[in-house]
Design a protein around this motif. Sequence first.
Motif, PDB file in Angstrom:
ATOM      1  N   GLY A  32      -5.714   0.839  51.439  1.00  0.00           N
ATOM      2  CA  GLY A  32      -5.276   2.010  50.709  1.00  0.00           C
ATOM      3  C   GLY A  32      -3.767   2.042  50.594  1.00  0.00           C
ATOM      4  N   VAL A  33      -3.282   3.062  49.902  1.00  0.00           N
ATOM      5  CA  VAL A  33      -1.850   3.260  49.717  1.00  0.00           C
ATOM      6  C   VAL A  33      -1.518   4.702  50.048  1.00  0.00           C
ATOM      7  CG1 VAL A  33       0.033   3.311  48.014  1.00  0.00           C
ATOM      8  CG2 VAL A  33      -1.692   1.501  47.910  1.00  0.00           C
ATOM      9  N   ARG A  34      -0.444   4.882  50.794  1.00  0.00           N
ATOM     10  CA  ARG A  34       0.084   6.232  51.056  1.00  0.00           C
ATOM     11  C   ARG A  34       1.400   6.363  50.305  1.00  0.00           C
ATOM     12  NH1 ARG A  34      -0.151   7.463  56.867  1.00  0.00           N
ATOM     13  NH2 ARG A  34      -2.256   8.036  56.239  1.00  0.00           N
ATOM     14  N   VAL A  35       1.517   7.401  49.493  1.00  0.00           N
ATOM     15  CA  VAL A  35       2.777   7.692  48.808  1.00  0.00           C
ATOM     16  C   VAL A  35       3.350   8.956  49.444  1.00  0.00           C
ATOM     17  CG1 VAL A  35       1.652   8.965  46.911  1.00  0.00           C
ATOM     18  CG2 VAL A  35       3.936   8.038  46.589  1.00  0.00           C
ATOM     19  N   GLU A  36       4.626   8.903  49.761  1.00  0.00           N
ATOM     20  CA  GLU A  36       5.304  10.030  50.409  1.00  0.00           C
ATOM     21  C   GLU A  36       6.505  10.457  49.582  1.00  0.00           C
ATOM     22  OE1 GLU A  36       4.476   9.311  55.128  1.00  0.00           O
ATOM     23  OE2 GLU A  36       6.360   8.524  54.315  1.00  0.00           O
ATOM     24  N   TYR A  37       6.708  11.762  49.539  1.00  0.00           N
ATOM     25  CA  TYR A  37       7.877  12.355  48.896  1.00  0.00           C
ATOM     26  C   TYR A  37       8.653  13.119  49.956  1.00  0.00           C
ATOM     27  CZ  TYR A  37       6.060  11.529  44.212  1.00  0.00           C
ATOM     28  OH  TYR A  37       5.623  10.949  43.060  1.00  0.00           O
ATOM     29  N   ALA A  45       2.962   7.872  41.028  1.00  0.00           N
ATOM     30  CA  ALA A  45       2.552   9.230  41.394  1.00  0.00           C
ATOM     31  C   ALA A  45       3.534  10.236  40.803  1.00  0.00           C
ATOM     32  CB  ALA A  45       2.500   9.372  42.910  1.00  0.00           C
ATOM     33  N   ASN A  46       3.095  11.485  40.772  1.00  0.00           N
ATOM     34  CA  ASN A  46       3.919  12.575  40.281  1.00  0.00           C
ATOM     35  C   ASN A  46       3.705  13.766  41.211  1.00  0.00           C
ATOM     36  OD1 ASN A  46       5.312  14.520  38.841  1.00  0.00           O
ATOM     37  ND2 ASN A  46       4.255  14.135  36.903  1.00  0.00           N
ATOM     38  N   LEU A  47       4.744  14.156  41.922  1.00  0.00           N
ATOM     39  CA  LEU A  47       4.672  15.375  42.728  1.00  0.00           C
ATOM     40  C   LEU A  47       4.987  16.528  41.797  1.00  0.00           C
ATOM     41  CD1 LEU A  47       4.462  17.033  45.325  1.00  0.00           C
ATOM     42  CD2 LEU A  47       6.845  16.422  45.810  1.00  0.00           C
ATOM     43  N   ARG A  48       3.981  17.335  41.529  1.00  0.00           N
ATOM     44  CA  ARG A  48       4.130  18.483  40.632  1.00  0.00           C
ATOM     45  C   ARG A  48       4.355  19.717  41.501  1.00  0.00           C
ATOM     46  NH1 ARG A  48       2.036  16.739  35.587  1.00  0.00           N
ATOM     47  NH2 ARG A  48       0.719  14.907  35.789  1.00  0.00           N
ATOM     48  N   CYS A  66       8.161  15.182  39.791  1.00  0.00           N
ATOM     49  CA  CYS A  66       8.936  14.205  40.553  1.00  0.00           C
ATOM     50  C   CYS A  66       8.176  12.883  40.533  1.00  0.00           C
ATOM     51  CB  CYS A  66       9.134  14.689  41.986  1.00  0.00           C
ATOM     52  SG  CYS A  66       9.508  16.463  42.144  1.00  0.00           S
ATOM     53  N   LEU A  67       8.585  11.978  39.670  1.00  0.00           N
ATOM     54  CA  LEU A  67       7.867  10.711  39.501  1.00  0.00           C
ATOM     55  C   LEU A  67       8.284   9.673  40.527  1.00  0.00           C
ATOM     56  CD1 LEU A  67       7.800  10.274  35.633  1.00  0.00           C
ATOM     57  CD2 LEU A  67       5.829  10.538  37.139  1.00  0.00           C
ATOM     58  N   SER A  68       7.304   8.909  40.974  1.00  0.00           N
ATOM     59  CA  SER A  68       7.569   7.761  41.841  1.00  0.00           C
ATOM     60  C   SER A  68       7.664   6.520  40.969  1.00  0.00           C
ATOM     61  CB  SER A  68       6.428   7.582  42.846  1.00  0.00           C
ATOM     62  OG  SER A  68       5.298   7.024  42.198  1.00  0.00           O
ATOM     63  N   GLY A  69       7.933   5.408  41.589  1.00  0.00           N
ATOM     64  CA  GLY A  69       7.859   4.117  40.915  1.00  0.00           C
ATOM     65  C   GLY A  69       6.543   3.451  41.271  1.00  0.00           C
ATOM     66  N   ARG A  70       6.470   2.154  41.038  1.00  0.00           N
ATOM     67  CA  ARG A  70       5.242   1.405  41.284  1.00  0.00           C
ATOM     68  C   ARG A  70       5.280   0.587  42.568  1.00  0.00           C
ATOM     69  NH1 ARG A  70       2.346   1.165  36.345  1.00  0.00           N
ATOM     70  NH2 ARG A  70       3.604   1.869  34.617  1.00  0.00           N
ATOM     71  N   ASP A  71       6.450   0.390  43.152  1.00  0.00           N
ATOM     72  CA  ASP A  71       6.593  -0.493  44.308  1.00  0.00           C
ATOM     73  C   ASP A  71       5.804   0.021  45.509  1.00  0.00           C
ATOM     74  OD1 ASP A  71       8.331  -1.993  42.778  1.00  0.00           O
ATOM     75  OD2 ASP A  71      10.111  -1.009  43.588  1.00  0.00           O
ATOM     76  N   VAL A  72       5.072  -0.889  46.144  1.00  0.00           N
ATOM     77  CA  VAL A  72       4.304  -0.571  47.347  1.00  0.00           C
ATOM     78  C   VAL A  72       4.686  -1.581  48.424  1.00  0.00           C
ATOM     79  CG1 VAL A  72       1.998  -0.348  48.354  1.00  0.00           C
ATOM     80  CG2 VAL A  72       2.391   0.341  45.975  1.00  0.00           C
ATOM     81  N   SER A 120      13.257  11.951  47.327  1.00  0.00           N
ATOM     82  CA  SER A 120      13.145  10.497  47.320  1.00  0.00           C
ATOM     83  C   SER A 120      11.685  10.196  47.636  1.00  0.00           C
ATOM     84  CB  SER A 120      14.112   9.839  48.312  1.00  0.00           C
ATOM     85  OG  SER A 120      13.931  10.347  49.598  1.00  0.00           O
ATOM     86  N   TRP A 121      11.254   8.978  47.407  1.00  0.00           N
ATOM     87  CA  TRP A 121       9.839   8.627  47.597  1.00  0.00           C
ATOM     88  C   TRP A 121       9.733   7.217  48.165  1.00  0.00           C
ATOM     89  CZ3 TRP A 121       7.448   4.428  45.476  1.00  0.00           C
ATOM     90  CH2 TRP A 121       8.172   3.749  44.496  1.00  0.00           C
ATOM     91  N   ARG A 122       8.545   6.924  48.685  1.00  0.00           N
ATOM     92  CA  ARG A 122       8.198   5.572  49.108  1.00  0.00           C
ATOM     93  C   ARG A 122       6.674   5.459  49.113  1.00  0.00           C
ATOM     94  NH1 ARG A 122       9.230   5.153  55.650  1.00  0.00           N
ATOM     95  NH2 ARG A 122       7.752   6.769  56.258  1.00  0.00           N
ATOM     96  N   ALA A 123       6.184   4.235  49.016  1.00  0.00           N
ATOM     97  CA  ALA A 123       4.738   3.991  49.050  1.00  0.00           C
ATOM     98  C   ALA A 123       4.493   2.731  49.870  1.00  0.00           C
ATOM     99  CB  ALA A 123       4.181   3.820  47.639  1.00  0.00           C
ATOM    100  N   PHE A 124       3.384   2.739  50.617  1.00  0.00           N
ATOM    101  CA  PHE A 124       3.069   1.598  51.477  1.00  0.00           C
ATOM    102  C   PHE A 124       1.569   1.516  51.710  1.00  0.00           C
ATOM    103  CE2 PHE A 124       4.508   5.251  53.912  1.00  0.00           C
ATOM    104  CZ  PHE A 124       3.490   5.472  54.821  1.00  0.00           C
ATOM    105  N   THR A 125       1.106   0.304  52.019  1.00  0.00           N
ATOM    106  CA  THR A 125      -0.321   0.122  52.288  1.00  0.00           C
ATOM    107  C   THR A 125      -0.647   0.660  53.678  1.00  0.00           C
ATOM    108  OG1 THR A 125       0.017  -2.113  53.127  1.00  0.00           O
ATOM    109  CG2 THR A 125      -0.543  -1.901  50.798  1.00  0.00           C
TER     110      THR A 125
END
Length: 183
Positions: free
Chosen positions: A19-24, A105-108, A127-133, A162-167
């Motif tokens: 899975g992927v977790r995206v954090e803002y 992702a988009n944090l609305r 608040c849009l994220s990018g695609r990098d994981v 700011s944001w980040r995403a990781f498996t």
Amino acid sequence: MHTAIIFGFAIVALVAGNGVRVEYKLTQLHNPQGILSTRKKCDVGSKCDPKLTGYVDTDSPLATWPGPKTKKDWTKIFEASDEDSPKINKIVSRDCCSRDCYRKANLRIDAVDADVTTSDQMEQFECLSGRDVAASESQARWSTEKPCDAKFNPKDVKLNYSWRAFTIPDRECGRPVGSAKKA
């Protein structure tokens, strides 16, 4: 040899992490004039009482506002009394529990001035994220901080993030990590 070992660990992390977790990370709401969406003051003689609700949209991040969830289903992220530009310092996250569920992702966020009997619209943020994981949380780096896109008064009312995403491993996917933890 060293590069091959690092590459091997990255492949193992991607296979193990299903899975992927995206954090803002939300740092601060800037509303120095204390204004609503209509440009009127929040409160005469006092400051705004900001209440922020929202969600991380990974299903349809580029859909028009409010996205696939109705506002009644949004989660409270932050609330303050008598502050126009409060520090937020919270992390909001969402897990995607399949390998191909994350594109961006988009944090609305809906920001209102919440008084005792009424709530007046302050701003709507996306608040849009990018695609990098990243292959793991320890390898994930926060993006450069920037303001979310604001609908009504983008020059005067800002929400920095700011944001980040990781498996993440299957066993962690969807488990509560705190829908709004301290940054």
